[in-house]
Design an enzyme around this catalytic site. Structure first.
Site, PDB file in Angstrom:
ATOM      1  N   CYS A   1       0.867  -1.173   0.000  1.00 63.97           N
ATOM      2  CA  CYS A   1       0.000   0.000   0.000  1.00 63.97           C
ATOM      3  C   CYS A   1       0.910   1.230   0.000  1.00 63.97           C
ATOM      4  O   CYS A   1       2.125   1.103   0.006  1.00 63.97           O
ATOM      5  CB  CYS A   1      -0.875  -0.049   1.254  1.00 63.97           C
ATOM      6  SG  CYS A   1      -2.301   1.024   1.184  1.00 63.97           S
TER       7      CYS A   1
ATOM      8  N   CYS B   1      -3.917  -0.610  -3.045  1.00 62.37           N
ATOM      9  CA  CYS B   1      -4.312   0.763  -3.372  1.00 62.37           C
ATOM     10  C   CYS B   1      -3.772   1.096  -4.760  1.00 62.37           C
ATOM     11  O   CYS B   1      -2.754   0.560  -5.193  1.00 62.37           O
ATOM     12  CB  CYS B   1      -3.851   1.756  -2.316  1.00 62.37           C
ATOM     13  SG  CYS B   1      -2.103   2.152  -2.317  1.00 62.37           S
TER      14      CYS B   1
ATOM     15  N   CYS C   1       4.681   1.058  -8.349  1.00 61.70           N
ATOM     16  CA  CYS C   1       5.510  -0.150  -8.383  1.00 61.70           C
ATOM     17  C   CYS C   1       5.097  -1.030  -9.553  1.00 61.70           C
ATOM     18  O   CYS C   1       4.546  -2.108  -9.370  1.00 61.70           O
ATOM     19  CB  CYS C   1       5.372  -0.931  -7.079  1.00 61.70           C
ATOM     20  SG  CYS C   1       5.945  -0.019  -5.663  1.00 61.70           S
TER      21      CYS C   1
END
Length: 141
Positions: free
Chosen positions: A10, A82, A89
């Site tokens: 996250c 999220c 990433c």
């Protein structure tokens, strides 16, 4: 038996990923090594701790971690919880399978503590539902 490794990712590693880590560990810790991290480290949100305590899962000892520190070893699953973490990433070396669960950020909820806790509970329950479905999909025959 080697456990598969699961990393929940996250942005701040303060609520969604922490709750997912606690839930998967409680639901299938015998099958998985579980961790959570963020693209930034902050603190575990007190309302996440409260929402999980209602389920008998203690997050009080958890700390917020940055994912870079956990990338030395390979992961069987990377589950972003999220949209920001999913976008920041796009590639993580050593990950075998990557999943994305777009979940509301409960730490942005407004209102009284009770109103905000209700949002944390709703997100916790959604995470639990997604983990349950995922566990059914990954169940070994």
């Amino acid at each position: 038996m080697n456990k598969e490794r699961v990393l929940f990712l996250c942005t701040h590693n303060s609520a969604r990923s922490q709750m997912a880590e606690g839930l998967l560990r409680a639901m299938a810790g015998d099958r998985f090594d579980v961790a959570s991290a963020g693209t930034e480290a902050t603190r575990v949100h007190p309302l996440a701790i409260r929402a999980m305590a209602e389920r008998g899962i203690d997050l009080a000892g958890h700390t917020s971690k940055v994912f870079d520190a956990l990338m030395r070893a390979p992961w069987d699953y990377l589950i972003t919880v999220c949209d920001d973490a999913n976008e920041r990433c796009p590639f993580v070396p050593g990950v075998i399978k990557r999943l994305h669960w777009s979940l509301q950020d409960p730490s942005r909820a407004a209102g009284s503590d009770d109103d905000r806790l209700d949002v944390f509970r709703r997100v916790r329950d959604e995470i639990e539902s997604r983990i349950s479905a995922w566990l059914r999909e990954t169940a070994q025959p």
